[in-house]
Design a protein around this motif. Structure first.
Motif, PDB file in Angstrom:
ATOM      1  N   HIS A 341       0.814  -1.217   0.000  1.00 55.19           N
ATOM      2  CA  HIS A 341       0.000   0.000   0.000  1.00 55.19           C
ATOM      3  C   HIS A 341       0.847   1.266   0.000  1.00 55.19           C
ATOM      4  O   HIS A 341       0.292   2.375   0.078  1.00 55.19           O
ATOM      5  CB  HIS A 341      -0.936   0.006   1.218  1.00 55.19           C
ATOM      6  N   GLY A 342       2.150   1.111  -0.028  1.00 50.30           N
ATOM      7  CA  GLY A 342       3.016   2.290   0.000  1.00 50.30           C
ATOM      8  C   GLY A 342       4.407   1.965  -0.500  1.00 50.30           C
ATOM      9  O   GLY A 342       4.646   0.911  -1.105  1.00 50.30           O
ATOM     10  N   ILE A 343       5.319   2.871  -0.242  1.00 51.77           N
ATOM     11  CA  ILE A 343       6.664   2.792  -0.805  1.00 51.77           C
ATOM     12  C   ILE A 343       7.571   1.851  -0.019  1.00 51.77           C
ATOM     13  O   ILE A 343       8.375   1.127  -0.580  1.00 51.77           O
ATOM     14  CB  ILE A 343       7.266   4.205  -0.881  1.00 51.77           C
ATOM     15  N   GLN A 344       7.420   1.840   1.297  1.00 52.79           N
ATOM     16  CA  GLN A 344       8.337   1.066   2.131  1.00 52.79           C
ATOM     17  C   GLN A 344       7.968  -0.423   2.185  1.00 52.79           C
ATOM     18  O   GLN A 344       6.795  -0.771   2.291  1.00 52.79           O
ATOM     19  CB  GLN A 344       8.328   1.607   3.562  1.00 52.79           C
ATOM     20  N   LEU A 345       8.987  -1.258   2.146  1.00 51.50           N
ATOM     21  CA  LEU A 345       8.809  -2.676   2.455  1.00 51.50           C
ATOM     22  C   LEU A 345       9.002  -2.879   3.956  1.00 51.50           C
ATOM     23  O   LEU A 345       8.126  -3.372   4.662  1.00 51.50           O
ATOM     24  CB  LEU A 345       9.794  -3.530   1.667  1.00 51.50           C
ATOM     25  N   THR A 346      10.155  -2.468   4.457  1.00 46.27           N
ATOM     26  CA  THR A 346      10.405  -2.518   5.892  1.00 46.27           C
ATOM     27  C   THR A 346       9.776  -1.293   6.535  1.00 46.27           C
ATOM     28  O   THR A 346      10.062  -0.167   6.149  1.00 46.27           O
ATOM     29  CB  THR A 346      11.916  -2.539   6.184  1.00 46.27           C
ATOM     30  N   ARG A 347       8.899  -1.526   7.499  1.00 47.45           N
ATOM     31  CA  ARG A 347       8.171  -0.443   8.136  1.00 47.45           C
ATOM     32  C   ARG A 347       8.166  -0.648   9.641  1.00 47.45           C
ATOM     33  O   ARG A 347       7.965  -1.763  10.123  1.00 47.45           O
ATOM     34  CB  ARG A 347       6.714  -0.386   7.635  1.00 47.45           C
ATOM     35  N   ARG A 348       8.347   0.460  10.369  1.00 46.79           N
ATOM     36  CA  ARG A 348       8.248   0.355  11.828  1.00 46.79           C
ATOM     37  C   ARG A 348       6.785   0.406  12.249  1.00 46.79           C
ATOM     38  O   ARG A 348       5.914   0.805  11.472  1.00 46.79           O
ATOM     39  CB  ARG A 348       9.089   1.429  12.509  1.00 46.79           C
ATOM     40  N   PHE A 349       6.524   0.045  13.481  1.00 45.58           N
ATOM     41  CA  PHE A 349       5.169  -0.118  14.010  1.00 45.58           C
ATOM     42  C   PHE A 349       4.651   1.241  14.499  1.00 45.58           C
ATOM     43  O   PHE A 349       4.560   1.490  15.699  1.00 45.58           O
ATOM     44  CB  PHE A 349       5.216  -1.159  15.130  1.00 45.58           C
ATOM     45  N   ARG A 350       4.277   2.121  13.549  1.00 43.66           N
ATOM     46  CA  ARG A 350       3.854   3.475  13.908  1.00 43.66           C
ATOM     47  C   ARG A 350       2.468   3.509  14.544  1.00 43.66           C
ATOM     48  O   ARG A 350       2.153   4.410  15.321  1.00 43.66           O
ATOM     49  CB  ARG A 350       3.860   4.374  12.669  1.00 43.66           C
ATOM     50  N   ALA A 351       1.625   2.568  14.195  1.00 43.04           N
ATOM     51  CA  ALA A 351       0.237   2.606  14.667  1.00 43.04           C
ATOM     52  C   ALA A 351       0.127   2.491  16.180  1.00 43.04           C
ATOM     53  O   ALA A 351      -0.840   2.974  16.775  1.00 43.04           O
ATOM     54  CB  ALA A 351      -0.572   1.487  14.004  1.00 43.04           C
ATOM     55  N   LEU A 352       1.114   1.847  16.812  1.00 45.31           N
ATOM     56  CA  LEU A 352       0.996   1.551  18.237  1.00 45.31           C
ATOM     57  C   LEU A 352       0.857   2.810  19.078  1.00 45.31           C
ATOM     58  O   LEU A 352       0.034   2.869  19.994  1.00 45.31           O
ATOM     59  CB  LEU A 352       2.193   0.715  18.707  1.00 45.31           C
ATOM     60  N   LYS A 353       1.659   3.835  18.778  1.00 46.02           N
ATOM     61  CA  LYS A 353       1.610   5.041  19.617  1.00 46.02           C
ATOM     62  C   LYS A 353       0.278   5.769  19.476  1.00 46.02           C
ATOM     63  O   LYS A 353      -0.260   6.311  20.448  1.00 46.02           O
ATOM     64  CB  LYS A 353       2.781   5.963  19.297  1.00 46.02           C
ATOM     65  N   PHE A 354      -0.242   5.789  18.245  1.00 42.32           N
ATOM     66  CA  PHE A 354      -1.538   6.426  18.029  1.00 42.32           C
ATOM     67  C   PHE A 354      -2.630   5.648  18.763  1.00 42.32           C
ATOM     68  O   PHE A 354      -3.501   6.233  19.421  1.00 42.32           O
ATOM     69  CB  PHE A 354      -1.809   6.498  16.520  1.00 42.32           C
ATOM     70  N   TYR A 355      -2.575   4.330  18.649  1.00 42.39           N
ATOM     71  CA  TYR A 355      -3.548   3.451  19.293  1.00 42.39           C
ATOM     72  C   TYR A 355      -3.520   3.625  20.815  1.00 42.39           C
ATOM     73  O   TYR A 355      -4.562   3.839  21.445  1.00 42.39           O
ATOM     74  CB  TYR A 355      -3.234   2.000  18.918  1.00 42.39           C
ATOM     75  N   MET A 356      -2.337   3.543  21.398  1.00 39.93           N
ATOM     76  CA  MET A 356      -2.241   3.582  22.856  1.00 39.93           C
ATOM     77  C   MET A 356      -2.618   4.944  23.426  1.00 39.93           C
ATOM     78  O   MET A 356      -3.257   5.030  24.482  1.00 39.93           O
ATOM     79  CB  MET A 356      -0.830   3.183  23.304  1.00 39.93           C
ATOM     80  N   SER A 357      -2.255   6.022  22.735  1.00 42.71           N
ATOM     81  CA  SER A 357      -2.588   7.354  23.258  1.00 42.71           C
ATOM     82  C   SER A 357      -4.082   7.637  23.137  1.00 42.71           C
ATOM     83  O   SER A 357      -4.691   8.221  24.049  1.00 42.71           O
ATOM     84  CB  SER A 357      -1.780   8.437  22.541  1.00 42.71           C
ATOM     85  N   LEU A 358      -4.708   7.189  22.037  1.00 44.12           N
ATOM     86  CA  LEU A 358      -6.150   7.385  21.913  1.00 44.12           C
ATOM     87  C   LEU A 358      -6.922   6.521  22.912  1.00 44.12           C
ATOM     88  O   LEU A 358      -7.920   6.954  23.480  1.00 44.12           O
ATOM     89  CB  LEU A 358      -6.605   7.069  20.493  1.00 44.12           C
ATOM     90  N   LYS A 359      -6.437   5.294  23.129  1.00 46.03           N
ATOM     91  CA  LYS A 359      -7.081   4.417  24.114  1.00 46.03           C
ATOM     92  C   LYS A 359      -6.930   4.995  25.527  1.00 46.03           C
ATOM     93  O   LYS A 359      -7.830   4.868  26.356  1.00 46.03           O
ATOM     94  CB  LYS A 359      -6.474   3.020  24.049  1.00 46.03           C
ATOM     95  N   THR A 360      -5.786   5.606  25.793  1.00 50.78           N
ATOM     96  CA  THR A 360      -5.506   6.123  27.134  1.00 50.78           C
ATOM     97  C   THR A 360      -6.272   7.411  27.415  1.00 50.78           C
ATOM     98  O   THR A 360      -6.902   7.559  28.474  1.00 50.78           O
ATOM     99  CB  THR A 360      -3.998   6.376  27.303  1.00 50.78           C
TER     100      THR A 360
END
Length: 482
Positions: A341-360
């Motif tokens: 779905h994008g340019i990178q093959l290797t990708r870091r787990f960016r969703a986690l910080k958004f998920y945890m801060s919104l949940k918190t």
């Protein structure tokens, strides 16, 4: 075979001690950053003197390396999360997301393909769906991807638009954007191989918005010349002024002309969570693609951008490749491989910080923080308008305010006003007490405040304005003597 001792490891006790020291340092930084300076200085010579050396053949004590980094590296970088960091677009961040980033990095999660990181992929799907709902995009048909920032999101958007609208031949393709569009869009266009002659920069009106008639005339002329208008980039919160282009009207033009409608909302998009912002961003849901930057006004630490699209298949149709070394991990169609779905093959787990801060914190706290930012900028505007020393050059718009020192009892020339306001900015930054730089509006040097930090108070602003006034009087005296 000789036993390998080069394992790049610390003992469990050493890791715990080292980790506690780092967490303690981060907590202390967050707790006391308002007491520190937001500005850092360092010439190349000074930095070379501190850090330049050959790569060490032998290692040293990890704690000593950490102490050196805390003392010399962290103190020689500007603090974009400081309450008095008013320039560019600040990065307010939040502690929960910082710790989430530490988790994602500590566990070294790969977030490119489903089979290697199913939970990571699922959280990206979930958080992208949250954003699709926030911005009124189709939940089932829509999609998106987290990127390193707005620049990569804009690049991904233009690449997608080109593929969907032009196929393999883009020799006659024309792209439109305003003179207030972010520079990352021009960079994206150039990276993708478009010639200068294929770019149309449309002048803005006196409110710094896309001039619609000029745009229509330009599209008509290009079609008459046998060219192919394929993409228009609008702004939902320009960096200079926070201005939002006339999105509903631009959407209508794009629909009529069969042009891909991309909105760069890297700065202002998050304002949709507030009542005032939602009103200003009317029409944003009509975009074919939308850039938002969670590491700006969604209060995430760097790096985190996002591209949303009305049709997720447009991303996979643009970026999917099938190399033989990935054939065993393709999975089924519901299990999204974000490297498709994008340019990178290797990708870091960016969703986690958004998920945890919104949940918190919950969306409500994000809404309240953004609403506070917008109200604060409007309060600053009222303060400036009530002063005999300051002139509002452009009103508070999505938490950006542009103003200049222009006392009503004086009759300075435009050149003198430029000199005074440039001096004010220079001296404020030199004092390190606030980060406040200039921009150019209507050929005038103006001071620009971007107030998206929820921890910035009115006192931070008024004390900075008092500092500005001190330096204004200082240069006025110098000008009077000369």
């Amino acid at each position: 075979m000789k036993k390998n001792t080069a394992r790049l490891e610390l003992s469990k006790e050493e890791m715990q001690k080292y980790g506690y020291q780092i967490v303690d340092a981060i907590v202390e930084h967050h707790h006391t950053q308002h007491e520190k300076f937001p500005v850092a200085f360092g010439s190349r010579e000074e930095m070379d003197n501190l850090f330049l050396e050959e790569a060490p053949e032998n290692g040293m004590d990890a704690t000593k390396v950490l102490e050196f980094v805390l003392e010399k590296v962290m103190t020689n970088s500007a603090n974009m999360a400081h309450p008095r960091s008013f320039s560019f677009v600040p990065g307010p961040s939040n502690y929960v997301s910082v710790m989430a980033d530490a988790l994602a990095t500590g566990y070294n999660i790969f977030s490119g393909g489903w089979s290697i990181g199913p939970a990571a992929a699922e959280l990206e799907i979930v958080t992208v769906q949250w954003l699709l709902k926030i911005f009124g995009f189709p939940k089932k048909k829509g999609g998106g991807i987290f990127t390193s920032g707005g620049s990569m999101a804009n690049l991904t958007a233009v690449a997608t638009a080109r593929r969907i609208k032009c196929g393999d031949d883009f020799s006659k393709a024309i792209i439109y954007l305003s003179d207030q569009a972010h520079s990352s869009n021009i960079k994206a266009i150039r990276v993708l191989g478009f010639k200068k002659e294929q770019i149309r920069i449309i002048p803005t009106d006196n409110e710094f918005k896309f001039a619609l008639n000029k745009l229509k005339n330009c599209i008509a002329k290009d079609r008459l010349e046998g060219l192919h208008p394929f993409c228009l980039i609008a702004s939902a919160g320009t960096t200079n002024t926070g201005t939002v282009d006339p999105l509903p009207e631009l959407a209508s033009i794009c629909k009529k002309e069969d042009i891909w409608f991309h909105i760069d909302g890297a700065y202002g998009g998050a304002a949709i969570l507030s009542a005032k912002g939602k009103h200003m961003l009317k029409g944003i849901e009509k975009a074919d693609s939308l850039t938002v930057d969670p590491h700006k006004w969604f209060y995430q630490p760097y790096e985190m951008g996002c591209l949303l699209v009305r049709n997720h298949k447009h991303l996979s149709h643009t970026f999917t490749e099938k190399p033989e070394y990935l054939r065993d991990i393709e999975g089924n169609t519901s299990e999204i491989n974000f490297y498709d779905h994008g340019i990178q093959l290797t990708r870091r787990f960016r969703a986690l910080k958004f998920y945890m801060s919104l949940k918190t914190f919950g969306l409500k706290e994000f809404r309240d923080a953004i609403s506070y930012n917008i109200d604060l900028a409007e309060e600053v505007e009222n303060l400036l308008r009530g002063s005999k020393s300051w002139e509002v050059v452009f009103p508070a718009t999505l938490a950006v305010i542009n103003f200049r020192y222009n006392p009503i009892k004086q009759h300075y020339s435009e050149k003198e006003l430029d000199q005074i306001n440039q001096y004010i900015s220079h001296k404020v930054v030199e004092s390190r007490k606030a980060l406040l730089v200039t921009t150019i509006l209507n050929n005038q040097v103006v001071l620009r405040m971007c107030l998206i930090n929820p921890r910035t108070t009115m006192d931070d602003v008024t004390e900075t304005l008092d500092l500005c006034k001190t330096f204004a009087l200082e240069i006025e005296e110098q000008m009077a003597i000369s």
